[in-house]
Motif scaffolding. Structure first.
Motif, mmCIF file in Angstrom:
data_model
loop_
_atom_site.group_PDB
_atom_site.id
_atom_site.type_symbol
_atom_site.label_atom_id
_atom_site.label_comp_id
_atom_site.label_asym_id
_atom_site.label_seq_id
_atom_site.Cartn_x
_atom_site.Cartn_y
_atom_site.Cartn_z
ATOM 1 N N ILE A 165 0.846 -1.189 0.000
ATOM 2 C CA ILE A 165 0.000 0.000 0.000
ATOM 3 C C ILE A 165 0.883 1.242 0.000
ATOM 4 C CG2 ILE A 165 -0.213 0.103 2.526
ATOM 5 C CD1 ILE A 165 -3.165 0.950 2.065
ATOM 6 N N TYR A 166 0.430 2.268 -0.675
ATOM 7 C CA TYR A 166 1.182 3.533 -0.774
ATOM 8 C C TYR A 166 1.332 4.161 0.609
ATOM 9 C CZ TYR A 166 2.254 8.385 -2.007
ATOM 10 O OH TYR A 166 2.822 9.629 -2.093
ATOM 11 N N GLY A 167 2.557 4.627 0.917
ATOM 12 C CA GLY A 167 2.825 5.194 2.235
ATOM 13 C C GLY A 167 3.405 6.586 2.217
ATOM 14 N N GLY A 168 3.231 7.321 1.121
ATOM 15 C CA GLY A 168 3.721 8.692 1.062
ATOM 16 C C GLY A 168 5.090 8.787 0.429
ATOM 17 N N LYS A 169 5.767 9.898 0.679
ATOM 18 C CA LYS A 169 7.079 10.161 0.082
ATOM 19 C C LYS A 169 8.214 10.087 1.106
ATOM 20 C CE LYS A 169 5.831 11.217 -4.211
ATOM 21 N NZ LYS A 169 6.354 10.518 -5.418
ATOM 22 N N SER A 170 7.879 10.062 2.393
ATOM 23 C CA SER A 170 8.899 10.046 3.442
ATOM 24 C C SER A 170 8.757 8.794 4.296
ATOM 25 C CB SER A 170 8.771 11.292 4.327
ATOM 26 O OG SER A 170 9.609 11.189 5.461
ATOM 27 N N ASP A 171 9.900 8.230 4.703
ATOM 28 C CA ASP A 171 9.857 7.048 5.547
ATOM 29 C C ASP A 171 9.994 7.386 7.025
ATOM 30 O OD1 ASP A 171 12.459 7.817 5.702
ATOM 31 O OD2 ASP A 171 13.336 5.954 4.943
ATOM 32 N N SER A 172 9.858 8.687 7.374
ATOM 33 C CA SER A 172 9.977 9.092 8.768
ATOM 34 C C SER A 172 8.737 8.744 9.575
ATOM 35 C CB SER A 172 10.245 10.602 8.862
ATOM 36 O OG SER A 172 9.165 11.335 8.309
ATOM 37 N N ASP A 173 7.622 8.505 8.899
ATOM 38 C CA ASP A 173 6.383 8.140 9.587
ATOM 39 C C ASP A 173 5.451 7.516 8.556
ATOM 40 O OD1 ASP A 173 4.561 7.795 11.570
ATOM 41 O OD2 ASP A 173 4.153 9.924 11.907
ATOM 42 N N PHE A 174 4.423 6.821 9.057
ATOM 43 C CA PHE A 174 3.439 6.240 8.148
ATOM 44 C C PHE A 174 2.545 7.343 7.594
ATOM 45 C CE2 PHE A 174 4.435 2.671 11.026
ATOM 46 C CZ PHE A 174 4.835 1.739 10.079
ATOM 47 N N ASN A 175 2.355 7.339 6.297
ATOM 48 C CA ASN A 175 1.517 8.332 5.621
ATOM 49 C C ASN A 175 0.731 7.640 4.516
ATOM 50 O OD1 ASN A 175 2.240 11.045 6.816
ATOM 51 N ND2 ASN A 175 4.288 10.329 6.270
ATOM 52 N N GLY A 176 0.086 8.431 3.683
ATOM 53 C CA GLY A 176 -0.660 7.869 2.567
ATOM 54 C C GLY A 176 -1.805 6.992 3.030
ATOM 55 N N GLY A 177 -1.731 5.710 2.696
ATOM 56 C CA GLY A 177 -2.819 4.787 3.033
ATOM 57 C C GLY A 177 -2.760 4.215 4.420
ATOM 58 N N LEU A 178 -1.744 4.619 5.220
ATOM 59 C CA LEU A 178 -1.583 4.057 6.566
ATOM 60 C C LEU A 178 -1.375 5.136 7.612
ATOM 61 C CD1 LEU A 178 0.952 1.136 5.899
ATOM 62 C CD2 LEU A 178 -1.529 0.945 6.105
ATOM 63 N N SER A 179 -1.746 4.825 8.832
ATOM 64 C CA SER A 179 -1.418 5.656 9.993
ATOM 65 C C SER A 179 -1.066 4.729 11.141
ATOM 66 C CB SER A 179 -2.596 6.558 10.384
ATOM 67 O OG SER A 179 -3.735 5.774 10.739
ATOM 68 N N GLN A 180 -0.192 5.185 12.029
ATOM 69 C CA GLN A 180 0.190 4.358 13.173
ATOM 70 C C GLN A 180 -1.019 4.171 14.079
ATOM 71 O OE1 GLN A 180 3.590 5.798 15.491
ATOM 72 N NE2 GLN A 180 4.429 3.725 15.414
#
Length: 391
Positions: free
Chosen positions: A121-136
């Protein structure tokens, strides 16, 4: 003449073909689809509980990163949106791999705890936190214990083998950590054994109350674990105990917990709590080089439980608020604590600064004039040189 004509026609056709191809390649009508490529694909190294996530409903789930050639749909964004509000914990989600494409996009590989959904699943452009289709996502929430829960003695109401949350104990509240299951599979031999409650939590999706129980007789400690509070029967209440909730006499250190002793600035014990459910000898936190750290979940849970234990004592973590926060030094000490051992955390009296220093104001060539403790102000001695002895 014919040869020249043929040659000119050939050149014209060739030139025309060149311009046609160029026009198509530079235009907006290209029919051939271009695909992304994976630049990296690796296992997530975060603490397991920090990799619990939830779907946001903004992206779909695919068999591989959605922009890669051959990616097939596993679940639509709308389907995942419905799953995100599930009231059943086996629909919790764990992320376990991370990939980056040549376009700079992050994708996570995830699986639901029941194994029904698995994919990228897409998670944004940065790996510093969950983004895009996910959230912690926190699968459990800290729950304050009542006086009866703190001081009472309990037994399992219907011992047996049922995997229903109320019959046997679990290493964590059921379905709140991926592939972490039962502590024991048969509680029949513990039918008349008694337990104390040392932790409480609610599952985020169901909202039901789970408690961690520890046997009053260490010979029965194999059954120590989490169980639904509704699966217990109280044998004795708080009136049977004359000790303070949280004191060392009511919270003995178990081999799978860390006892956190809360002391005043002089080292006198105020309260103590048992925290965690791990393997004896393992540390509560992790170390990277020489730096110790706690997971976000442990930091949050410990802060909440310590604040609850200190409520009404006149002490706190910060000295300025009953809802204090852990300092980095306290986090370092807690992270290094091992299951089956204890660690002491000093607190601060409410209304005082967390910096507690004793300073002797001593003239360079004379005796002690005055002692100032904390942030107070000493008398005024003009034109006298002092040396400061920090203790």
């Amino acid at each position: 003449m014919k040869n020249n004509l043929k040659r000119s026609l050939f050149i014209s056709a060739a030139a025309l073909g060149f311009f046609v191809v160029t026009g198509i390649s530079n235009g907006q009508t290209v029919s051939a689809k271009t695909y992304a490529k994976v630049k990296s694909n690796q296992t997530l190294s975060m603490n397991p509980s920090d990799r619990n996530v939830n779907f946001t409903g903004s992206s779909a789930l695919y068999t591989k990163a959605g922009t890669l050639k051959g990616a097939k749909l596993v679940a639509s964004a709308s389907e995942l949106s419905g799953l995100s509000s599930s009231t059943v914990s086996n629909n919790n989600v764990r992320a376990y791999r991370i990939a980056r494409t040549n376009r700079g996009s992050i994708y996570y590989k995830v699986v639901t705890f029941n194994g029904q959904y698995r994919g990228w699943i897409y998670g944004g452009k940065s790996d510093s936190d969950f983004n895009g289709g996910l959230s912690q996502y926190a699968t459990t929430k800290y729950a304050a214990m009542t006086t009866d829960q703190q001081n009472g003695t309990f037994r399992i109401t219907n011992p047996g083998t049922a995997n229903d949350g109320k019959t046997v104990t679990y290493k964590q509240p059921a379905w709140t950590q991926y592939k972490v299951g039962r502590q024991i599979t048969d509680s029949g031999s513990y039918a008349n054994k008694t337990f104390k409650i040392d932790q409480a939590a609610t599952r985020t999706r169901e909202g039901d109350l789970w408690v961690h129980i520890s046997a009053t007789d260490s010979a029965n400690s194999a059954a120590n674990g989490w169980i639904l509070y509704s699966g217990l029967t109280q044998v004795t209440g708080s009136s049977s105990s004359t000790t303070n909730p949280g004191s060392s006499s009511t919270t003995p250190t178990t081999n799978n917990a860390v006892r956190v002793v809360l002391a005043d600035p002089n080292g006198n014990t105020i309260k103590s709590i048992n925290y965690g459910n791990g393997t004896a000898g393992n540390t509560l936190g992790t170390v990277n080089g020489s730096t110790w750290s706690l997971s976000a979940n442990d930091t949050s849970q410990l802060t909440s439980q310590i604040n609850a234990a200190l409520s009404g004592t006149g002490y706190s973590l910060s000295g300025t608020s009953t809802n204090g926060t852990l300092t980095q030094d306290q986090i370092n000490a807690l992270a290094q604590a091992k299951y089956g051992s204890s660690v002491t955390i000093k607190t601060v009296a409410l209304g005082q600064s967390s910096l507690s220093l004793t300073t002797d104001l001593t003239p360079v060539d004379g005796p002690v004039i005055n002692t100032v403790t904390g942030g107070g102000k000493g008398p005024s001695y003009a034109n006298i040189a002092f040396k400061f002895l920090w203790q």
